[in-house]
Design a protein around this motif. Sequence first.
Motif, PDB file in Angstrom:
ATOM      1  N   GLY A  85       0.931  -1.131  -0.134  1.00 59.99           N
ATOM      2  CA  GLY A  85       0.052  -0.036  -0.112  1.00 59.99           C
ATOM      3  C   GLY A  85       0.796   1.307  -0.041  1.00 59.99           C
ATOM      4  O   GLY A  85       1.950   1.335   0.097  1.00 59.99           O
ATOM      5  N   HIS A  86       0.225   2.501  -0.419  1.00 60.55           N
ATOM      6  CA  HIS A  86       0.817   3.659  -0.387  1.00 60.55           C
ATOM      7  C   HIS A  86       0.244   4.713   0.631  1.00 60.55           C
ATOM      8  O   HIS A  86      -1.051   4.384   0.918  1.00 60.55           O
ATOM      9  CB  HIS A  86       0.826   4.220  -1.777  1.00 60.55           C
ATOM     10  CG  HIS A  86       1.903   3.597  -2.699  1.00 60.55           C
ATOM     11  ND1 HIS A  86       3.358   3.749  -2.545  1.00 60.55           N
ATOM     12  CD2 HIS A  86       1.513   2.610  -3.648  1.00 60.55           C
ATOM     13  CE1 HIS A  86       3.775   2.910  -3.703  1.00 60.55           C
ATOM     14  NE2 HIS A  86       2.917   2.299  -4.213  1.00 60.55           N
ATOM     15  N   LEU A 137       8.198   6.828  -1.243  1.00 66.71           N
ATOM     16  CA  LEU A 137       8.792   5.971  -0.454  1.00 66.71           C
ATOM     17  C   LEU A 137       7.730   6.143   0.860  1.00 66.71           C
ATOM     18  O   LEU A 137       7.010   7.015   1.146  1.00 66.71           O
ATOM     19  CB  LEU A 137      10.199   6.468   0.229  1.00 66.71           C
ATOM     20  CG  LEU A 137      11.308   6.317  -0.714  1.00 66.71           C
ATOM     21  CD1 LEU A 137      12.490   6.973   0.113  1.00 66.71           C
ATOM     22  CD2 LEU A 137      11.515   4.744  -1.179  1.00 66.71           C
ATOM     23  N   GLN A 138       7.320   4.887   1.404  1.00 65.65           N
ATOM     24  CA  GLN A 138       6.291   4.810   2.532  1.00 65.65           C
ATOM     25  C   GLN A 138       6.992   3.855   3.673  1.00 65.65           C
ATOM     26  O   GLN A 138       7.654   2.903   3.282  1.00 65.65           O
ATOM     27  CB  GLN A 138       5.248   4.219   1.922  1.00 65.65           C
ATOM     28  CG  GLN A 138       4.374   4.961   0.849  1.00 65.65           C
ATOM     29  CD  GLN A 138       3.413   6.076   1.606  1.00 65.65           C
ATOM     30  OE1 GLN A 138       3.407   5.918   2.828  1.00 65.65           O
ATOM     31  NE2 GLN A 138       2.865   7.047   0.681  1.00 65.65           N
ATOM     32  N   GLY A 139       6.770   4.288   4.937  1.00 61.55           N
ATOM     33  CA  GLY A 139       7.012   3.328   5.952  1.00 61.55           C
ATOM     34  C   GLY A 139       7.378   4.286   7.146  1.00 61.55           C
ATOM     35  O   GLY A 139       7.112   5.507   7.275  1.00 61.55           O
ATOM     36  N   GLY A 193       6.956   0.068  14.934  1.00 62.16           N
ATOM     37  CA  GLY A 193       7.448   1.501  14.907  1.00 62.16           C
ATOM     38  C   GLY A 193       7.837   1.948  16.241  1.00 62.16           C
ATOM     39  O   GLY A 193       7.803   3.109  16.421  1.00 62.16           O
ATOM     40  N   SER A 194       7.894   0.852  17.390  1.00 57.57           N
ATOM     41  CA  SER A 194       8.079   1.613  18.496  1.00 57.57           C
ATOM     42  C   SER A 194       9.711   1.613  19.071  1.00 57.57           C
ATOM     43  O   SER A 194      10.392   0.520  18.734  1.00 57.57           O
ATOM     44  CB  SER A 194       7.331   0.458  19.564  1.00 57.57           C
ATOM     45  OG  SER A 194       7.703   0.850  20.956  1.00 57.57           O
ATOM     46  N   VAL A 236       0.741   5.501   8.954  1.00 57.71           N
ATOM     47  CA  VAL A 236      -0.605   4.996   9.561  1.00 57.71           C
ATOM     48  C   VAL A 236      -0.702   3.329   9.395  1.00 57.71           C
ATOM     49  O   VAL A 236      -1.593   3.033  10.335  1.00 57.71           O
ATOM     50  CB  VAL A 236      -1.566   5.671   8.536  1.00 57.71           C
ATOM     51  CG1 VAL A 236      -1.726   5.162   7.077  1.00 57.71           C
ATOM     52  CG2 VAL A 236      -3.149   5.465   9.182  1.00 57.71           C
ATOM     53  N   MET A 237      -0.230   2.797   8.518  1.00 62.65           N
ATOM     54  CA  MET A 237      -0.153   1.416   8.435  1.00 62.65           C
ATOM     55  C   MET A 237       0.313   0.638   9.739  1.00 62.65           C
ATOM     56  O   MET A 237       0.074  -0.382  10.272  1.00 62.65           O
ATOM     57  CB  MET A 237       0.280   0.911   7.033  1.00 62.65           C
ATOM     58  CG  MET A 237      -0.386   1.210   5.864  1.00 62.65           C
ATOM     59  SD  MET A 237      -2.096   0.827   6.213  1.00 62.65           S
ATOM     60  CE  MET A 237      -2.128  -0.969   6.492  1.00 62.65           C
ATOM     61  N   THR A 238       1.503   1.376  10.157  1.00 67.43           N
ATOM     62  CA  THR A 238       2.242   0.832  11.268  1.00 67.43           C
ATOM     63  C   THR A 238       1.093   0.964  12.640  1.00 67.43           C
ATOM     64  O   THR A 238       0.827   0.047  13.394  1.00 67.43           O
ATOM     65  CB  THR A 238       3.406   1.576  11.959  1.00 67.43           C
ATOM     66  OG1 THR A 238       3.999   1.794  10.370  1.00 67.43           O
ATOM     67  CG2 THR A 238       4.242   0.961  12.619  1.00 67.43           C
TER      68      THR A 238
END
Lengths: 206, 204
Positions: free
Chosen positions: A205-206, B77-79, B135-136, B148-150
């Motif tokens: 996902g993005h 990039l995402q993450g 993400g901690s 947000v996905m984390t």
Amino acid sequence: MLYRWLRDLHLYFGLFISPFILLFAASVFYLNHGKLSAGTEPTTDVYRNLTVPDGFDRLKGREAVDRAKAILPQVDVAGEIGFLRYVPIDRHLIFPVSRAGSEAVVDVDLDARTANVTRRSMNLWESLSYLHKMPGPHNVAIRGNWSGTRAWRVLADATIYLTLFISVSGVYLWWAIKAERRIGLTLLTAGAVTFFGLIFAILHGH
Amino acid sequence: MGIKALEVWNRRLHYYLGLYFLFFLWLFSLTGLMLNHQQWFTDLYERRQSSYDVPIETLVGDTQLELTRDAMRQLSLQGEIDWPAAQPVGHLDFSVSRPNGSAQVRVDVNAKKAYVREFENGHLHAFQILHTFSGSRFNQPASRRDWVMTSIWVFAMDALSAGLIVMVLGSYYMWWRLKKRKALGAMVLCAGAASCSVFLLGFL
């Protein structure tokens, strides 16, 4: 016959591992949301006239750890050695030693045969999280250098295998109740959609 | 609600929660096994690396987070973002990670150029990282999750944990109501609690 056996095994295995499940589940909240606090003030003790094994300047891995373990009873410390750091410039050997409830950093002056030991106690949440993460993926070559860690590894593995057994046997026991099949299947499908949807979103996902 | 209805709903809740969380439970069980036995899987952690540099537009933002997000947008990039302890003068350095890969980025603000080193994890490696992907950074009290996905994944982890606790407590009640299995069950439960406590209290 199979149903009865599975039901009993599901019950007794479940009861045995339930404290471990509670430990792993509760520690997740600290691992996800906790912040390291200063906690109790560390204390430092000095030990002299130690019998210090030689070879730390050339040995690595398990061999070096085995020799460092000989120092531990002399400084009243027991636990898992996290790693070893040999400082050639002043011939010091520094290593952390931990177990649930406490951790210590041992700093040995190899020539003076003295050691400074800094101790810190963990609170309950830290202890739970420590056990959750042990033995873990790091420093595999030396991990399990303490009998407590080796025993915990067996129990952690047993918890996983028994959890897998309990989940599969649980599915069988649910399927045997015909009246609950429909709603159960709906929930199983909803869980699968949530699970695979989330993983797809995280990976692509993005 | 009578005792009978409570029992029925407690039993239902036990297997409804179990069925909903079944795949999550299998993921965390199997990845837990992988994390504790890295020696079994050493050859399976393939990781592909690629490096490139690209021109970028002037970064927009007032804070380090806003500047980084703008750079990530331009680089697609995402993450989860991580920064070094200190930024070199005239640069914006950061890394971005997600279970299937990560990127180390160095933006030369004056030259308007980004140097990117990307790592792509294999499927098995990505699968394993999901176990710890929260993400901690609990040794950095000021840090927070930035993707947000984390946050959604962490919510799923929390929900699974809460579900397991409810299932365990509910199972104690179900067992307690089984008169014929009380004695053996109590022995087994005590054995489990004792072996767990020995470690938790630091005796072993």
